[in-house]
Structures are given as structure tokens and as C-alpha cells.
Design an enzyme around this catalytic site. Structure first.
Site, PDB file in Angstrom:
ATOM      1  N   ASP A 517     -58.742  16.653  42.900  1.00 31.07           N
ATOM      2  CA  ASP A 517     -58.568  18.056  42.528  1.00 31.07           C
ATOM      3  C   ASP A 517     -57.847  18.090  41.169  1.00 31.07           C
ATOM      4  OD1 ASP A 517     -58.494  20.788  42.740  1.00 31.07           O
ATOM      5  OD2 ASP A 517     -57.183  20.848  44.490  1.00 31.07           O
ATOM      6  N   GLU A 520     -59.244  19.035  35.658  1.00 33.35           N
ATOM      7  CA  GLU A 520     -59.822  19.674  34.452  1.00 33.35           C
ATOM      8  C   GLU A 520     -59.284  19.062  33.164  1.00 33.35           C
ATOM      9  OE1 GLU A 520     -58.466  21.237  37.048  1.00 33.35           O
ATOM     10  OE2 GLU A 520     -60.337  21.814  38.008  1.00 33.35           O
ATOM     11  N   ASP A 592     -61.338  27.731  43.953  1.00 30.91           N
ATOM     12  CA  ASP A 592     -60.457  28.599  44.726  1.00 30.91           C
ATOM     13  C   ASP A 592     -60.883  30.053  44.682  1.00 30.91           C
ATOM     14  OD1 ASP A 592     -59.154  26.272  45.119  1.00 30.91           O
ATOM     15  OD2 ASP A 592     -57.672  26.606  43.556  1.00 30.91           O
TER      16      ASP A 592
HETATM   17  C1  LIG Z   1     -65.366  30.766  46.478  1.00 28.86           C
HETATM   18  O1  LIG Z   1     -65.196  30.061  47.535  1.00 28.86           O
HETATM   19  C2  LIG Z   1     -65.779  30.581  48.573  1.00 28.86           C
HETATM   20  C3  LIG Z   1     -65.287  29.789  49.534  1.00 28.86           C
HETATM   21  O2  LIG Z   1     -64.088  29.515  49.093  1.00 28.86           O
HETATM   22  C4  LIG Z   1     -67.173  30.488  48.380  1.00 28.86           C
HETATM   23  O3  LIG Z   1     -67.819  30.876  49.452  1.00 28.86           O
HETATM   24  C5  LIG Z   1     -67.465  31.329  47.334  1.00 28.86           C
HETATM   25  O4  LIG Z   1     -68.780  31.267  47.096  1.00 28.86           O
HETATM   26  C6  LIG Z   1     -66.745  30.842  46.227  1.00 28.86           C
HETATM   27  N1  LIG Z   1     -66.859  31.728  45.288  1.00 28.86           N
HETATM   28  C7  LIG Z   1     -67.578  31.659  44.732  1.00 28.86           C
HETATM   29  C8  LIG Z   1     -67.717  32.561  43.677  1.00 28.86           C
HETATM   30  O5  LIG Z   1     -68.092  30.774  45.039  1.00 28.86           O
END
Ligand SMILES: *[C@@H]1O[C@H](CO)[C@@H](O)[C@H](O)[C@H]1NC(C)=O
Ligand SMILES: *[C@@H]1O[C@H](CO)[C@@H](O)[C@H](O)[C@H]1NC(C)=O
Ligand SMILES: *[C@@H]1O[C@H](CO)[C@@H](O)[C@H](O)[C@H]1NC(C)=O
Ligand SMILES: *[C@@H]1O[C@H](CO)[C@@H](O)[C@H](O)[C@H]1NC(C)=O
Ligand SMILES: *[C@@H]1O[C@H](CO)[C@@H](O)[C@H](O)[C@H]1NC(C)=O
Ligand SMILES: *[C@@H]1O[C@H](CO)[C@@H](O)[C@H](O)[C@H]1NC(C)=O
Ligand SMILES: *[C@@H]1O[C@H](CO)[C@@H](O)[C@H](O)[C@H]1NC(C)=O
Length: 914
Positions: A517, A520, A592
Site C-alpha cells: 500500500d 505512490e 479508499d
Molecule cells: C471504492 O471502493 C469501493 C469499495 O471500496 C468500490 O466499490 C468502489 O468502486 C470504489 N470506488 C470506486 C470509485 O471505485
């Protein structure tokens, strides 16, 4: 206790209000000097008709495999800058253009500066040195032009113009791509701070050439001044372009004329927004353009901060049958060279696959990693972990992996375990291994100062350096930290020792896998939450030039280290940051996001885009990372998440527990059903990943990949195919029914009821909470393993069920890949099977296409289900090993079932229906 709960409640309320990306943390184009200068340059140039860039005809050399020469940038009558270029035809008819700068006459006075522009992005983005095609014809230069013909039947042609540098790429005699049509080509040549005014073109205004005004406390020192590169590329007649992840935006990219450009700059964009061009954690600078009959790709091989402007230029003639829209793109990178590869072909699949040949195919993951991953920040201790695992069995929910986030460590020092909570990691891993489950732990690149690991990194000179040549220190999870510089080849050896089976980190367990994680890199104290651009990486390269590549070098180092640890097993590494090439060694997730319906929806768009950019092993946190999803949202998220190639539930430390049993009935059962459906379909996912691994095909296909001639599907990004399954997740609260679009006239059957849907266009499907809208396209043969097991490894000896959905011509086809699911033996010893199942003329044939030898698992078939209209078979004959016998089957209204056909997939066989 009460007080603590109260505090949690309050902090949740505050968090809820505070959710939302902090825009002020991130630069807009007009706050990034180089972006502002290039947008300005483009605007001014289009007014003045000035064309400063030309090819010096005398310098052009036509070599056997490469065309070289100089582009001149004219500053005034007597002065120009020499920009050497190379033009190559690569294999598969890809074209590569590189434009560098000759800096040999410049006096350097900064000891850390490399004398050349950074030109190594390709070493990371490509899978080895690209093969060059020598098969082309070139004309002489005349009237300021030369032509290059190449490809089969010379269907490709490059027209290169010298007086005003421009290249037109033709395919089937039509111009498809034009470089520098709008004269936005710009290479900001090296200049010294003292007299840079005199070396400026009028259009090259001095917005922040040597100083950055973004945030005084975190201002960029810009020691070398302006050195951006930019180029415009027009896609003729292409209304739609896709790709350049990672952005939380629609699949078909938007016109950015009146907004921010799409930005590629790997940053920790905590709590990001949807419908946004803001940068995110990863960057793959591949753009795919598509129109009926022709698809194209542009790969901008540059790892620096990059902006991409997109303009849809309407050039329709009045009363024409069809609109004509060009997509004009403007690529702007802060440093490095121009290094761009163009792909042109007849379908979008061909583009992704060509790109995959250049940049490397997706790894073949271990089978277990396609199973269900249960994560949370955090599972507190050994007992918590084992209880989660036991609960999976208690509720009969298959699960392959439990995840440990940050807090398992001793004070956030990676490669240590929190004392008291994890007294015996090996024991815990062995316990998990009893049900063939794995553990994934977090290991990040920031290393807390003053402990064994960071001390060694410093001693061995493996850390990032600051602009004065000292170890760079910054703030991250553990407080003051340094960063291991995985650009440095010497880092690998050290990193490998940390994961070795005698390192003391989790013994010799091979069910331990790693999550990278914050790579970046995320630097809490840095500008835009990342490293200052004047940080120095290996070889005296400012991170300004290789920033977007760092995450890749880091997760690759982990991958290589795990390979040593496991000897012949395939490592699993999840990364947040990525670059072109990351697909070779890591899975990614979208970072996140929040527990809200709109994030569920955008996750599909983002994961489809990852597929287009050849990084299909991707997913999003089920349930959303921040906040507390309603039980309905959680259930719908599982029903969506089972289709993500990487399938993990995860949650923020401040969110309430939400493991599948937490919401209670009926939700727990619905979630269980969804997860079990995923497990039944693991052979399908595994086969799709194998195909991607071999041929660069997608795992999830956006509709336009399957129906490239149907203009109505070019913007559809809320449904997709996996092989012959057409899926439209429910992403709206309380949706009692939804429309699903069928892109042609083929029959589609409801997955659960086999109800027939036919006819191009929208079809209404009722979607009570238990319904996962999936249709099987007629013509598909699916392979499944239907028995419930606690984890995927336990399905190894289970037999297959084949599902044949007949199309309107009573045909169907499918593929199946089988190997041991975990080692590299499929490569070393051909220990795999890749077969084709083909139903035609009422005969089902199973034929081995590739592979030989044992697969280390079951190859038996326990059931064949055949779905179709007006089935009227009376008897069946099964044939294998030169013997034929009559089999039995059950008749149902719209399907038949052959039970225990007693065939073995490791030999060809057939079933004849009469
Ligand atoms: C963000 O994460 C969620 C799960 O955390 C995911 O489903 C969602 O698609 C993500 N967002 C985006 C924009 O992905
Ligand atoms: C032309 O450009 C050069 C390089 O920037 C500069 O030194 C020179 O003074 C310029 N000459 C004229 C006539 O403007
Ligand atoms: C530990 O790793 C070494 C080197 O990779 C290997 O030779 C050895 O067999 C491993 N030991 C165990 C117990 O896995
Ligand atoms: C994990 O469990 C399997 C099955 O019990 C066993 O074959 C394997 O050796 C175990 N691995 C470890 C590292 O304990
Ligand atoms: C890869 O593509 C080739 C050529 O289209 C095809 O013959 C082969 O079956 C494909 N292999 C897989 C595993 O998809
Ligand atoms: C199985 O079928 C494939 C494809 O038709 C063929 O190439 C192969 O020779 C067959 N194998 C045997 C043992 O007949
Ligand atoms: C055909 O031979 C294979 C191995 O040689 C065996 O596993 C399989 O059961 C045989 N099939 C039948 C129907 O006997």
C-alpha cells in the site's frame, strides 16, 4: 466503554462531514507551471500559425530498422535547438516515435543533474526490448515529405512532413492518427536561470519556469527549470476514447476543454470523488480509441506528472449521413523525453492485446487469489483472525484469505508483529492452512526511522535522497520515515532477505502473501501527499521524472522477493499504485472509496477501464472503505463484487464490523449465495485470466469490445460480459427492476431461470434483493465447480459441471483451462490442459488444444446441463478412448441434464445428442 462508544460516535459524525477529497491538496493545471505553459502555448500557437518545429532533411537517415534524424526547434533566425528523433516500426505494426534533446553544449553546474533527459520509462513499461520490424518501404524525401509503407499488403502508411513537423498515420488509405496537427509539439529545452528570458519563444511564457507558487511551505524548488514535453495527437473520426486509468470517471472519456485535464500523477487521494479527472493512485498512460472498423491506441511512455487534454472536435459536414467527430488529445509531461507508441487495428481487442505484447501480459495468479478475500483495518489479534476464519465455516461461506492491515505490526514497523497480539505468527498461519486459507499482510515502502530495517536501508545507501544528497525523511503512518528506493537494483537483494524463510518473518509458511500500500509513494508531509519532486532516486534521477513508476518498482521487488521465498509458487501481491507493466506482477484495487451507491457504480467503470488498459486483475473494496453501508448496499456490493477479478471486502478502522454474518438474515444468506456463485464460477475466472495471461485478452469486456460495430454500446459502462455472461449489477437503492441492454439479436437466457430474452435493445428484469442480474448468451459453454468447499484449494479434486446454452443456430462453444492452481509447472513442464468445448450438429466435442500431462486435480465431469429452445433429444451417445456407450439424461422444460457422463477432460471425448 460507554465513553469510548460515545467518542466513536462523535468521531464518526465528524468523519461523515469531513468526507470528500481535499481539493486544495492537489494542483490544478493552472497551478502546475508546466501544464499552464503548455495549455497557453497551445492556445497561442493556434492563433499565430507559428510552426517552430521542423525536420532537418539532411539529418534524416533510413537505417535497416530505424529512421533517425533531427527535429529543429527554431528560436529565432540564427538559433535553434537540436532534438534528435527516432522512428521505428515495431512488430505487430506498432509505431514508436521518440524525441530527445541534445544538451551537449549546455554548461551544467548542478552536480546531481543527469546530463540527459530521463529516457528509461520504457524499461519498466515494456516487457523487454521491443522487437523491430524491418519490413517496410520508404520513399525519398521530396517536397518536404517522405512516406513509409508497412504491414500486410502495405495497409499502413506513414506520411512524414518535414517543414512543419507532422506525421499522418494511415490505415486502409484513411488518415487515422495525426501527430502535431495542431502544432502543440513542445520540448522545453534546457536553459539557465540567469538568461532564460532570451531563450524563450513568445508563446513559451514564463509561468513558473523556475519557481512554483503552489504552497510556499511545500514549494517545488525546480532546480533545473522548465523541461516539459508535449504533443498533440488527433484521432480522426473517433468520437470515443477510453483508458488512461486511474480516474473515477465514465468509461468513455470526456471533453476537458472547459475543465481540468485528466491528470496522471500517482497520489494518495484519500476519500476521492466520483466523476473526476483528478489524479489517483496509479497511472497507465494508454489511451484506446474506437470507431466501427478501426481501433487505435496511444501509449505515452512517460513516468512524470502528466496531463491529458481531450477535445471532441465536430467536423461533420451539413446534411451528411453521419456525424464526423475527431478526438484531439494534448499530452503534457513535466519532464523526460517524448516516447510514444501507436497501435492501429481492426478491433479494440487487437489494441489491448498488442499493447499487452509490448508491455507484458497479466500474470497468471494462483487460483486461491481469485477466491474471496476478507479484509478489515484491522483484525486485532490472532484470536480475531482465527475467529473470522471459523465463522466463515460456521456460516458456510467459502473464503480463501484473511487480511491484516497496518496494526498487526509492532508500532508500524514493517516485518515485525505486535507483541501480545500476534505472539506466534507461524502458529496462526498453520491454523489457517488447515482449511487451506492464506493470510495477507501489509508491507509498505516507508520505513520508520531507527529500527533494524530502516537502519540497514540507510547504511546500504538504498534510501531516497533529498536534494542535498542526504536520506530523504518524511512523515507517514509510523511517523518520521525513510523510503526504500526500489529503482536501485541493489535494493532487491536486501528486500529479498527480508522475506526469506529464515528471516524470522512468519517462518517458512507459504500461505503468507503481501499487500503493498502507500507506494505512490504517499508522504503525508509532502506536497500533494507525495514525495517532493526534487527527491533524488537511483542514478541521480529526480523523482520528478520517474514518479509514476516508483509504485511498480516497489511491488515488483516484493514479487521477486516472494518468488525466492516460495521457490516454484506464484506470489500474490496487491498494489495500490501502479504503472504500465504492473499487470506482470500485481493485482490492484481502486483504493479508499466510500460506502455509497455512487462509488459502487463507479467501481464498475474503473474496473472496466483497468481491463482495457491490460490490468484486469483488479477490484474495489466490497462495501466501500469509508463509512457504514446499509445492509442493502452491502448486499448489492457483494453481488457486484463477485464479478471483480480481485474480490475483497475491506473497511476503514472507524467503520463498524460488516463481515457477511453481521447484517443478519436475509442479508447473510444473500451474501453467502453471491460468494458461492463466485466460487462455482472460479473455473471461468481462472480460464479468463489464463487467456489474458497468454493473449492479453480482457477478463471483463465492456460491450464495445464484443460489439465493436454497434455504436449504441460505445458509452455503456454499467454492464459487461465475462465470456458469455452478460452482467448488469444493481447499483441503485431500492431498484425493483432494471433494464439490461442486449447488444444484438442473439438469445440470452436468465442465469437462474433460463427464461429467454431475445431482441436487440433494453429488456426489463425484476431485481428483488435476492436477484443478481446475469444472462447467459446463447452460444456459450460454461465450466463450473458446484460443490461448496471452505476454500478454493479444497475444490481441486472436485468434478466439473458443464453448462451449454445454445444459440439460435443450436451451437455453443467454450474453453476451459486447468492446472495445479499454484505453481509454475504449467510453464516448466506443460502440466496443464487448455481445451475447447464445441457443440455443433447436436454433438458436443471436448478437444484438447494445448498442454499435456497431469494437472494435479480432477478432470472429471459430473454433470452436463444443456439449455435451449425446443430441445427434443431422445438418446445420447458418449464416446471416449474409442469406446462409445449410451448415456442417460433428465428432461426439463427448457433444459436437459446429463448426469455422470463418466468422461475425463484429459482426453478428447464427445457426446452425441439424437
Ligand atoms: C471504492 O471502493 C469501493 C469499495 O471500496 C468500490 O466499490 C468502489 O468502486 C470504489 N470506488 C470506486 C470509485 O471505485
Ligand atoms: C536568438 O536566440 C538565442 C538563444 O536564445 C539568443 O541568445 C539570441 O540573442 C537570439 N538572437 C536574436 C537576434 O534574438
Ligand atoms: C527456504 O528457502 C530456501 C531458499 O529459497 C530453500 O532452499 C529452502 O528449501 C526453504 N526452506 C523451506 C523449509 O521451505
Ligand atoms: C498446509 O496444509 C497442507 C494440507 O494440510 C499441507 O500439505 C501443507 O504442507 C501445509 N503447508 C504448510 C506450510 O504448513
Ligand atoms: C490465443 O490466441 C490464439 C490466436 O488467436 C488462439 O489460437 C489461442 O487459442 C488463444 N489462446 C488462449 C489461451 O486464449
Ligand atoms: C484431441 O483433439 C485435438 C483437436 O482436434 C487434436 O489435435 C488432438 O490430436 C486430439 N487428441 C487425441 C488424443 O486424439
Ligand atoms: C479414458 O482414458 C483416461 C486415461 O487414460 C481415463 O482417465 C478415462 O477414465 C478414460 N475414459 C473412459 C470413459 O474410460
Amino acid at each position: 466503554m460507554k465513553l469510548l462508544q460515545f467518542f466513536c460516535l462523535v468521531s464518526l459524525l465528524i468523519l461523515d462531514v469531513a468526507f470528500g477529497v481535499k481539493h486544495e491538496l492537489f494542483k490544478r493545471c493552472d497551478q502546475s507551471g508546466f501544464c499552464r505553459r503548455n495549455r497557453h502555448y497551445g492556445n497561442e500557437i493556434s492563433k499565430t500559425q507559428n510552426k517552430y518545429y521542423s525536420i532537418n532533411e539532411e539529418s534524416v537517415k533510413f537505417g535497416h530498422s530505424v529512421i533517425t534524424g533531427d527535429i529543429q526547434k527554431s528560436l529565432n533566425q540564427s538559433h535553434s535547438v537540436r532534438l534528435p528523433f527516432t522512428l521505428e516500426i515495431l512488430e505487430n505494426n506498432n509505431i514508436r516515435l521518440q524525441i530527445d534533446e541534445d544538451r551537449s553544449k549546455f554548461e551544467f553546474n548542478h552536480k546531481l543533474l543527469q546530463k540527459e533527459r530521463y529516457n528509461e520509462a520504457w524499461k519498466y513499461a515494456f516487457n523487454g526490448i521491443p522487437k523491430i520490424s524491418k519490413n517496410y518501404k520508404v520513399s525519398d524525401i521530396s517536397n518536404g515529405q517522405f512516406d513509409i509503407l508497412y504491414g500486410k499488403d502495405e495497409q499502413y502508411k506513414l506520411e512524414v512532413y518535414t517543414e512543419h513537423f507532422e506525421i499522418i498515420v494511415k490505415y486502409h488509405n484513411e488518415p487515422q492518427i495525426i501527430f502535431n496537427e495542431r502544432s502543440f509539439l513542445n520540448v522545453e529545452h534546457i536553459r539557465s536561470k540567469d538568461n532564460h528570458e532570451s531563450s524563450l519563444l513568445q508563446e513559451e511564457l514564463n509561468f513558473g519556469s523556475f519557481q512554483d507558487s503552489f504552497k510556499d511551505s511545500k514549494a517545488d524548488t525546480l532546480p533545473f527549470g522548465p523541461e516539459s514535453v508535449a504533443l498533440d495527437v488527433t484521432f480522426q473520426g473517433f468520437k470515443h476514447v477510453y483508458g488512461i486509468p486511474e480516474h473515477a470517471d465514465s468509461l468513455s472519456l470526456r471533453d476537458t476543454t472547459a475543465s481540468e485535464p485528466y491528470r496522471l500523477y500517482n497520489v494518495d487521494i484519500f476519500e476521492y470523488e466520483v466523476d473526476s479527472r483528478l489524479p489517483m493512485y496509479g497511472a497507465i498512460p494508454l489511451l484506446v480509441a474506437h470507431k466501427p472498423g478501426v481501433s487505435a491506441g496511444l501509449f505515452w511512455v512517460n513516468g512524470a506528472d502528466t496531463y491529458v487534454d481531450i477535445k471532441k472536435q465536430d467536423r461533420s459536414v451539413p446534411n451528411a449521413l453521419r456525424e464526423h467527430i475527431d478526438t484531439q488529445t494534448h499530452w503534457i509531461s513535466e519532464s523526460g523525453i517524448i516516447d510514444v507508441v501507436i497501435f492501429i487495428g481492426s478491433s479494440p481487442t487487437e489494441i489491448t492485446s498488442n499493447y499487452a505484447k509490448l508491455s507484458g501480459q497479466t500474470q497468471l495468479p494462483q487460483l486461491f487469489s481469485l477466491g474471496y478475500h476478507q479484509g478489515r483495518w484491522n483484525y486485532n489479534d490472532e484470536e480475531d483472525v482465527l475467529t473470522i476464519s471459523e465463522n466463515m465455516d460456521k456460516y458456510e461461506i467459502p473464503c480463501d484469505v484473511i487480511w491484516l492491515d497496518l496494526e498487526y505490526t509492532d508500532s508500524r514497523r514493517y516485518f515485525t508483529w505486535k507483541k501480545g497480539s500476534f505472539p506466534d505468527p507461524e502458529r496462526m498461519l498453520a491454523k489457517l492452512n488447515e482449511t487451506y486459507r492464506s493470510l495477507v499482510t501489509l508491507i509498505d515502502p516507508h520505513l520508520k526511522l531507527n529500527y533494524e530495517v530502516s537502519d540497514q536501508v540507510s547504511e546500504k545507501n538504498l534510501a531516497f535522497l533529498d536534494k542535498n544528497g542526504k536520506d530523504f525523511h518524511g512523515h507517514c503512518w509510523p511517523g518520521e520515515s525513510l523510503w526504500i528506493d526500489t529503482f536501485n537494483p541493489n535494493s532487491q537483494e536486501f528486500w529479498t532477505t527480508l522475506f526469506a524463510n529464515d528471516s524470522g518473518f512468519a517462518g517458512d509458511a507459504t500461505n503468507l502473501h503481501i499487500w503493498n500500500d502507500m507506494n505512490e509513494p504517499s508522504v503525508f508531509s509532502g506536497p500533494e501527499t507525495t514525495a517532493p519532486k526534487d527527491v533524488i532516486t537511483y542514478g541521480n534521477v529526480e523523482i520528478r521524472s520517474d514518479h509514476n513508476i516508483y509504485g511498480l518498482t516497489y511491488h515488483e521487488a516484493t514479487f521477486e522477493a516472494l518468488k525466492e521465498r516460495y521457490i516454484n509458487k506464484r506470489p500474490f501481491v496487491l498494489t495500490r499504485s501502479f504503472f504500465a507493466g504492473s499487470q506482470r506482477s500485481a493485482a490492484m484495487w481502486t483504493g479508499d472509496n466510500m460506502s455509497k451507491w455512487e462509488y459502487l457504480k463507479v467501481s464498475i467503470q474503473m474496473i472496466l477501464n483497468q481491463n482495457i488498459a491490460n490490468m484486469p486483475f483488479s477490484g474495489a473494496d466490497i462495501g466501500g472503505f469509508f463509512g457504514n453501508p446499509s445492509k442493502e448496499l452491502l448486499t448489492r456490493w457483494y453481488q457486484t463484487g463477485i464479478w471483480y477479478p480481485f474480490f475483497r471486502a475491506h473497511a476503514h478502522i472507524d467503520s463498524r464490523r460488516r463481515e457477511p454474518w453481521v447484517p443478519g438474515e436475509p442479508y447473510t444468506s444473500l451474501i453467502r449465495n453471491a460468494i458461492r456463485l463466485r466460487y462455482r464460477l472460479l473455473p471461468l475466472f481462472y480460464t479468463k485470466l489464463y487467456q489474458s495471461h497468454v493473449n492479453g485478452s480482457l477478463v471483463l469486456d465492456p460491450l464495445f469490445y464484443k460489439f465493436p460495430d454497434n455504436r449504441d454500446v460505445f458509452e455503456i459502462d454499467d454492464q459487461f460480459y465475462i465470456d458469455g455472461l452478460l452482467i448488469k449489477p444493481v447499483t441503485e437503492e431500492g431498484a425493483e427492476s432494471i433494464n439490461i441492454y442486449i447488444p444484438d439479436d442473439e438469445i440470452h437466457y436468465d442465469y437462474d431461470t433460463f427464461q429467454k430474452f431475445q431482441g436487440l435493445g433494453d429488456h426489463r428484469i425484476s431485481t428483488p434483493l435476492e436477484k443478481i442480474p446475469v444472462l447467459i448468451r446463447g452460444g456459450t459453454i460454461l465450466s463450473r465447480k458446484d460443490r461448496y468447499r471452505r476454500s478454493s484449494k479444497l475444490t481441486r479434486y472436485d468434478p466439473y459441471t458443464l453448462v451449454i446454452a445454445l444459440d439460435s443456430n443450436r451451437k455453443a462453444k467454450g474453453n476451459l483451462y486447468i492446472d495445479d492452481g499454484e505453481t509454475y509447472n504449467y510453464k516448466l513442464a506443460d502440466q496443464y490442459l487448455y481445451l475447447e468445448l464445441n457443440f455443433v450438429d447436436n454433438i458436443l466435442n471436448s478437444e484438447i488444444l494445448e498442454g499435456a500431462g497431469s494437472t494435479g486435480g480432477s478432470t472429471k465431469v459430473e454433470k452436463i446441463q444443456i439449455i435451449g429452445d425446443d430441445l427434443s433429444f431422445e438418446e445420447i451417445f458418449i464416446k471416449q478412448n474409442d469406446t462409445e456407450w449410451s448415456g442417460s439424461f433428465e428432461k426439463h422444460d427448457n433444459y436437459y441434464v446429463v448426469k455422470n457422463p463418466n468422461v475425463d477432460l484429459s482426453k478428447n471425448w464427445s457426446v452425441s445428442f439424437r
